[in-house]
Write a protein that holds these residues in place. Structure first.
Motif, PDB file in Angstrom:
ATOM      1  N   LYS A  41       0.828  -1.207   0.000  1.00  0.00           N
ATOM      2  CA  LYS A  41       0.000   0.000   0.000  1.00  0.00           C
ATOM      3  C   LYS A  41       0.864   1.259   0.000  1.00  0.00           C
ATOM      4  N   THR A  42       2.099   1.120   0.455  1.00  0.00           N
ATOM      5  CA  THR A  42       2.983   2.286   0.527  1.00  0.00           C
ATOM      6  C   THR A  42       4.311   2.091  -0.204  1.00  0.00           C
ATOM      7  N   LYS A  43       4.643   0.832  -0.553  1.00  0.00           N
ATOM      8  CA  LYS A  43       5.945   0.552  -1.151  1.00  0.00           C
ATOM      9  C   LYS A  43       5.791  -0.024  -2.568  1.00  0.00           C
ATOM     10  N   GLU A  44       6.347   0.672  -3.536  1.00  0.00           N
ATOM     11  CA  GLU A  44       6.298   0.216  -4.923  1.00  0.00           C
ATOM     12  C   GLU A  44       7.021  -1.126  -5.094  1.00  0.00           C
ATOM     13  N   GLU A  45       8.139  -1.290  -4.397  1.00  0.00           N
ATOM     14  CA  GLU A  45       8.899  -2.528  -4.542  1.00  0.00           C
ATOM     15  C   GLU A  45       8.123  -3.734  -4.020  1.00  0.00           C
ATOM     16  N   ALA A  46       7.229  -3.517  -3.040  1.00  0.00           N
ATOM     17  CA  ALA A  46       6.409  -4.614  -2.526  1.00  0.00           C
ATOM     18  C   ALA A  46       5.358  -5.027  -3.557  1.00  0.00           C
ATOM     19  N   ARG A  47       4.806  -4.070  -4.268  1.00  0.00           N
ATOM     20  CA  ARG A  47       3.850  -4.394  -5.338  1.00  0.00           C
ATOM     21  C   ARG A  47       4.555  -5.146  -6.466  1.00  0.00           C
ATOM     22  N   CYS A  48       5.779  -4.741  -6.738  1.00  0.00           N
ATOM     23  CA  CYS A  48       6.570  -5.411  -7.763  1.00  0.00           C
ATOM     24  C   CYS A  48       6.836  -6.862  -7.366  1.00  0.00           C
ATOM     25  N   LEU A  49       7.187  -7.088  -6.104  1.00  0.00           N
ATOM     26  CA  LEU A  49       7.452  -8.448  -5.634  1.00  0.00           C
ATOM     27  C   LEU A  49       6.188  -9.299  -5.676  1.00  0.00           C
ATOM     28  N   THR A  50       5.057  -8.718  -5.320  1.00  0.00           N
ATOM     29  CA  THR A  50       3.793  -9.460  -5.378  1.00  0.00           C
ATOM     30  C   THR A  50       3.511  -9.926  -6.802  1.00  0.00           C
ATOM     31  N   PHE A  51       3.688  -9.027  -7.756  1.00  0.00           N
ATOM     32  CA  PHE A  51       3.491  -9.360  -9.173  1.00  0.00           C
ATOM     33  C   PHE A  51       4.474 -10.445  -9.603  1.00  0.00           C
ATOM     34  N   GLN A  52       5.698 -10.343  -9.153  1.00  0.00           N
ATOM     35  CA  GLN A  52       6.717 -11.336  -9.493  1.00  0.00           C
ATOM     36  C   GLN A  52       6.343 -12.722  -8.974  1.00  0.00           C
ATOM     37  N   ILE A  53       5.894 -12.789  -7.723  1.00  0.00           N
ATOM     38  CA  ILE A  53       5.558 -14.080  -7.111  1.00  0.00           C
ATOM     39  C   ILE A  53       4.394 -14.738  -7.839  1.00  0.00           C
ATOM     40  N   PRO A 135      11.446 -10.032   2.095  1.00  0.00           N
ATOM     41  CA  PRO A 135      11.094 -11.166   2.965  1.00  0.00           C
ATOM     42  C   PRO A 135      11.731 -11.084   4.344  1.00  0.00           C
ATOM     43  N   ASP A 136      13.025 -10.776   4.399  1.00  0.00           N
ATOM     44  CA  ASP A 136      13.701 -10.665   5.700  1.00  0.00           C
ATOM     45  C   ASP A 136      13.077  -9.553   6.543  1.00  0.00           C
ATOM     46  N   ALA A 137      12.736  -8.430   5.887  1.00  0.00           N
ATOM     47  CA  ALA A 137      12.153  -7.302   6.611  1.00  0.00           C
ATOM     48  C   ALA A 137      10.804  -7.666   7.214  1.00  0.00           C
ATOM     49  N   LEU A 138      10.099  -8.600   6.586  1.00  0.00           N
ATOM     50  CA  LEU A 138       8.786  -9.025   7.090  1.00  0.00           C
ATOM     51  C   LEU A 138       8.884 -10.215   8.034  1.00  0.00           C
ATOM     52  N   GLY A 139      10.113 -10.654   8.300  1.00  0.00           N
ATOM     53  CA  GLY A 139      10.304 -11.745   9.252  1.00  0.00           C
ATOM     54  C   GLY A 139      10.294 -13.130   8.644  1.00  0.00           C
ATOM     55  N   PHE A 140      10.563 -13.233   7.338  1.00  0.00           N
ATOM     56  CA  PHE A 140      10.583 -14.523   6.656  1.00  0.00           C
ATOM     57  C   PHE A 140      11.955 -14.738   6.029  1.00  0.00           C
ATOM     58  N   ASP A 141      12.405 -15.962   6.063  1.00  0.00           N
ATOM     59  CA  ASP A 141      13.739 -16.279   5.541  1.00  0.00           C
ATOM     60  C   ASP A 141      13.662 -16.548   4.039  1.00  0.00           C
ATOM     61  N   GLY A 142      14.125 -15.590   3.237  1.00  0.00           N
ATOM     62  CA  GLY A 142      14.086 -15.785   1.798  1.00  0.00           C
ATOM     63  C   GLY A 142      14.580 -14.570   1.041  1.00  0.00           C
ATOM     64  N   THR A 143      14.751 -14.745  -0.260  1.00  0.00           N
ATOM     65  CA  THR A 143      15.110 -13.652  -1.162  1.00  0.00           C
ATOM     66  C   THR A 143      14.079 -13.603  -2.278  1.00  0.00           C
ATOM     67  N   ALA A 144      14.134 -12.561  -3.081  1.00  0.00           N
ATOM     68  CA  ALA A 144      13.162 -12.421  -4.170  1.00  0.00           C
ATOM     69  C   ALA A 144      13.275 -13.578  -5.155  1.00  0.00           C
ATOM     70  N   HIS A 145      14.491 -13.925  -5.555  1.00  0.00           N
ATOM     71  CA  HIS A 145      14.658 -14.997  -6.535  1.00  0.00           C
ATOM     72  C   HIS A 145      14.222 -16.346  -5.960  1.00  0.00           C
ATOM     73  N   GLY A 146      14.298 -16.498  -4.647  1.00  0.00           N
ATOM     74  CA  GLY A 146      13.946 -17.768  -4.030  1.00  0.00           C
ATOM     75  C   GLY A 146      12.488 -18.168  -4.182  1.00  0.00           C
ATOM     76  N   PHE A 147      11.603 -17.229  -4.543  1.00  0.00           N
ATOM     77  CA  PHE A 147      10.188 -17.580  -4.679  1.00  0.00           C
ATOM     78  C   PHE A 147       9.929 -18.501  -5.865  1.00  0.00           C
ATOM     79  N   ARG A 148      10.851 -18.569  -6.804  1.00  0.00           N
ATOM     80  CA  ARG A 148      10.710 -19.531  -7.885  1.00  0.00           C
ATOM     81  C   ARG A 148      10.886 -20.947  -7.342  1.00  0.00           C
ATOM     82  N   SER A 149      11.802 -21.115  -6.396  1.00  0.00           N
ATOM     83  CA  SER A 149      11.957 -22.413  -5.729  1.00  0.00           C
ATOM     84  C   SER A 149      10.736 -22.721  -4.871  1.00  0.00           C
ATOM     85  N   THR A 150      10.177 -21.677  -4.252  1.00  0.00           N
ATOM     86  CA  THR A 150       8.962 -21.855  -3.446  1.00  0.00           C
ATOM     87  C   THR A 150       7.841 -22.409  -4.315  1.00  0.00           C
TER      88      THR A 150
END
Length: 215
Positions: A41-53, A135-150
């Motif tokens: 709602k406030t961070k463009e990079e978070a919207r980008c990550l949501t779209f990526q996932i 992910p780390d900032a939200l308390g989850f162990d991961g990186t952006a690229h790691g969601f493909r493995s997820t």
């Protein structure tokens, strides 16, 4: 090398072990996504990550996505053949756009020109660390690229081979390693990937694991 340098240097397999990207556990995704949406709602990079996932894209593909590649009516994201370093590909890709992906795109505002996600609204590219550190900032162990493995692990452990190997591979934009087969199997399994993407989205936002999708 044999009988000489071989004695002084380790083998290639020992010297350069593969280090995989940290990935958020697929079982935690229904817990992770609401927090990501709230941040969006406030961070463009978070919207980008949501779209990526949702689209199972690579981080660079999402960060550099351009409105010229989007067809909202047909619900398709066309990633073109490109020599650009971050999007290097010798193939054109068609990516299904699910309901939530389209919601994100429409929420980006009336301007449908240039880069979809940009830094501070100035059109500049969002730096990779901005997205990858979320992910780390939200308390989850991961990186952006790691969601493909997820995504791949979720498919392996919950879908019980309900999707063709080609559809899963192409959803991640992976080439067939068999060059002969790749030369003839040119279909991108698009109808099946539309259904697969929607089932993935159902898990992300509702925790639903069923592979049954009503057209």
């Amino acid at each position: 090398w044999s009988g000489n340098l071989k004695r002084a240097f380790p083998t290639r397999s020992k010297a350069g072990k593969t280090k995989h990207q940290r990935s958020v556990d697929w079982q935690l995704m229904p817990e992770f996504m609401p927090k990501l949406l709230a941040l969006g709602k406030t961070k463009e990079e978070a919207r980008c990550l949501t779209f990526q996932i949702i689209t199972v894209a690579r981080p660079s593909e999402a960060r550099l996505a351009d409105w010229s590649e989007i067809d909202l009516e047909q619900k398709v994201w066309f990633i073109p053949n490109s020599d650009e370093e971050l999007r290097k590909s010798d193939k054109d890709w068609m990516i299904p756009l699910s309901r939530e992906a389209i919601k994100i795109l429409k929420a980006q505002g009336p301007k449908k020109k240039g880069r979809i996600f940009n830094n501070n609204g100035n059109g500049a590219e969002i730096p990779d660390p901005y997205v990858s550190s979320i992910p780390d900032a939200l308390g989850f162990d991961g990186t952006a690229h790691g969601f493909r493995s997820t995504f791949e692990t979720w498919e392996q452990e919950t879908q019980d081979k309900q999707w063709s190997p080609d559809a899963v591979r192409l959803a991640m934009k992976h080439y067939d390693t068999d060059k002969v087969r790749a030369a003839y199997a040119r279909s991108q399994c698009f109808p099946e990937r539309i259904r697969l993407t929607q089932v993935w989205e159902n898990w992300l936002f509702k925790g639903e694991t069923s592979a049954i999708v009503v057209p």
